[in-house]
Design an enzyme around this catalytic site. Structure first.
Site, mmCIF file in Angstrom:
data_model
loop_
_atom_site.group_PDB
_atom_site.id
_atom_site.type_symbol
_atom_site.label_atom_id
_atom_site.label_comp_id
_atom_site.label_asym_id
_atom_site.label_seq_id
_atom_site.Cartn_x
_atom_site.Cartn_y
_atom_site.Cartn_z
ATOM 1 N N PHE A 113 1.084 -1.173 -0.051
ATOM 2 C CA PHE A 113 -0.224 0.113 0.637
ATOM 3 C C PHE A 113 0.892 1.399 0.082
ATOM 4 O O PHE A 113 0.363 2.639 -0.432
ATOM 5 C CB PHE A 113 -1.288 0.338 1.307
ATOM 6 C CG PHE A 113 -0.496 0.447 2.259
ATOM 7 C CD1 PHE A 113 0.281 -0.141 3.354
ATOM 8 C CD2 PHE A 113 -0.842 2.120 2.913
ATOM 9 C CE1 PHE A 113 1.057 -0.239 4.607
ATOM 10 C CE2 PHE A 113 -0.421 1.910 4.484
ATOM 11 C CZ PHE A 113 0.487 1.195 5.021
ATOM 12 N N LYS A 114 2.169 0.776 0.351
ATOM 13 C CA LYS A 114 3.044 2.803 0.800
ATOM 14 C C LYS A 114 3.180 3.260 -0.548
ATOM 15 O O LYS A 114 3.293 4.416 -1.376
ATOM 16 C CB LYS A 114 4.297 2.211 0.663
ATOM 17 C CG LYS A 114 4.310 1.021 2.276
ATOM 18 C CD LYS A 114 4.496 1.896 3.421
ATOM 19 C CE LYS A 114 4.218 0.782 4.077
ATOM 20 N NZ LYS A 114 3.858 1.957 5.520
ATOM 21 N N ASP A 115 3.196 2.079 -2.060
ATOM 22 C CA ASP A 115 3.255 2.710 -3.723
ATOM 23 C C ASP A 115 1.887 3.784 -3.078
ATOM 24 O O ASP A 115 2.119 4.788 -3.816
ATOM 25 C CB ASP A 115 3.136 1.692 -4.371
ATOM 26 C CG ASP A 115 3.775 1.130 -4.519
ATOM 27 O OD1 ASP A 115 5.528 1.469 -3.788
ATOM 28 O OD2 ASP A 115 3.792 -0.906 -4.608
#
Ligand SMILES: Cc1ncc(COP(=O)(O)O)c(C=O)c1O
Ligand SMILES: N[C@@H](CCOP(=O)(O)O)C(=O)O
Length: 466
Positions: A113-115
């Site tokens: 999810f960091k992207d």
């Protein structure tokens, strides 16, 4: 839009978005928050239902960048960034059980999810650094996913050097290799003999050393940087609108470590999105669940688990929620945070704890329960979840109520944690084509002891080598 620190009075200079993007952490050690929450009306939310994800993201993030970045430039950035994701919906919703939806946030380049936010940060930094003709050195701490997302977003960027600290031997092999096989000149990986909290403390200590901070032009891309949270808000709004919002509330279950992702959901609520409840999913490092149950925010040692990205005890972003629950009183917030740092116990006033409990609930799964959850979702719903996402789904399944959609954040692709997934389900998840040769690539990283001075030397040398 202007910003203030959780530990200081509103600064006379009243920093704007570009200022806080580059500084990351306030000089007083506090975290930045907007001076007021932008309000989004029901009519506007309803109109946003028809927007494609990149345009919705531009509308939402644009509320926080107002006065710093013009809306058209932001929209172009969002279209470009999210256009590169491998799913047309960007963050698709999959119904896993009746009324329980998996919000898949792992369709970006590094499969976590960091992207969703970090790809935007890469573009935002580039824009502001060019405008200000500056160079910065980003120092980040990772338990595995932030590091690879940050390196992917900033590799090869001329105006940025980046140093990522990861806990030696405590990430999955895929996570480590995603970081250490990137050989761009501006990237330095350091494996620290310690846990994630050790790495995060080092980053904060580097920021607290004003001379060092200035000398290296330090910047942060962990979720202490408000821009990270701002860019994580759109997917909550998007999911709620897809499930009947704003005409009915939804709940979110979020596998939680540093408290950034779930704080973004809470922020969406502050802006006007009807949210029923927010559920924190923990692994055996269950400090937040203990806090929500008994007001027991006591740090224990970080225990390795099947969900290594959540092997965290000190959740940075909790400070932002605390500040709000203290009626935005920076003095009380600072005193509580300083005492927490010294004693390892956070004395949250009873009324603030009760108010937090009106919105948040917690649920913890040890490794056996995490494996059971992966097995169950695979067997009963043919859904393959990584250990972190399985904790979110199990938490959502545990708490879901009839008539209120429950959205669980699926924060990583199963192929990031193949051993845990295979042991639980018998399925070996394959990496997508762009990472298929990851295990053939050469790794490069330094291993350093838990010694701040040694790490600072390495950061300074990397900064000077630019
Ligand atoms: C895969 C995964 N899930 C969940 C989390 C926890 O998210 P947060 O730190 O925002 O609470 C992380 C790390 O941040 C992660 O990498
Ligand atoms: N789980 C994270 C820990 C750091 O979180 P951040 O959201 O504050 O960057 C990781 O994968 O590194």
């Amino acid at each position: 839009m202007r910003y203030r620190s959780t530990r200081g009075t509103a600064e006379a200079s009243a920093p704007n978005f570009s200022d806080i993007l580059l500084s990351g952490l306030a000089n007083d050690g506090g975290l930045y928050l907007p001076t007021h929450w932008p309000h989004v009306s029901r009519d506007t939310l309803t109109a946003w239902r028809s927007l494609p994800y990149p345009d919705l993201a531009a509308e939402v993030i644009g509320l926080f960048t107002e006065g710093s970045i013009d809306r058209e430039t932001l929209r172009e950035m969002c279209r470009d960034v999210y256009g590169r994701f491998d799913h047309t919906a960007i963050a698709p919703l999959v119904e896993v059980e009746e009324g329980l939806f998996s919000l898949e946030l792992f369709h970006g380049p590094t499969l976590a999810f960091k992207d969703m936010a970090m790809q935007m940060l890469g573009r935002l930094f580039e824009h502001v650094l060019k405008e200000r003709d500056r160079h910065v050195t980003i120092v980040g701490a990772t338990s595995g996913d932030t590091g690879s997302a940050a390196i992917e977003a900033f590799r090869g960027r001329e105006r940025v050097s980046i140093v990522i600290l990861h806990p030696h031997g405590r990430t999955s092999d895929v996570q480590r290799r995603q970081m250490t096989t990137v050989h761009d000149k501006n990237v330095l990986n350091i494996a620290v003999d310690g846990d994630f909290d050790t790495c995060q403390d080092m980053v904060k200590a580097m920021f607290a050393d004003e001379t060092f901070r200035q000398e290296c032009s330090l910047s942060a891309v962990n979720s202490i940087n408000w821009a990270r949270i701002a860019a994580q808000i759109p997917y909550y709004i998007r999911a709620a609108l897809a499930l009947g919002g704003p005409d009915r509330p939804v709940s979110f279950a979020v596998p939680t470590g540093n408290f950034g992702n779930i704080l973004a959901a809470w922020a969406a609520g502050q802006m006007g999105l009807p949210i029923e409840k927010l559920y924190v999913g923990s692994n055996r490092n269950d400090i937040l669940t203990r806090f929500l149950l008994n007001n027991d925010m006591r740090v224990r040692s970080v225990e390795p688990s099947l969900s290594p990205s959540m092997d965290i005890q000190v959740s940075s972003n909790f400070e932002r929620l605390l500040f709000e629950m203290l009626g935005r009183d920076p003095n009380r917030c600072r005193a509580i945070m300083e005492e927490f740092r010294q004693t390892g116990f956070m004395a949250v006033p009873h009324d603030a704890w009760e108010n937090i409990g009106h919105v948040f609930r917690g649920h913890a799964l040890d490794d056996a329960k995490t494996s059971d959850a992966m097995r169950r979702f695979h067997k009963e719903s043919h859904y393959l979840a990584d250990p972190h996402s399985a904790i979110g789904l199990a938490t959502g399944s545990y708490y879901k109520e009839a008539g209120i959609p429950m959205v669980a954040a699926a924060t990583a692709h199963p192929a990031k944690f193949p051993d845990a997934v295979e042991a639980a389900t018998g399925i070996h998840p394959e990496l997508p084509p762009h990472l298929a040769d990851l295990f053939d690539r050469e790794e490069r990283y330094d291993v350093l002891p838990n010694d701040l001075a040694r790490v600072k030397e390495a950061v300074l040398a990397h900064h000077r080598a630019r």
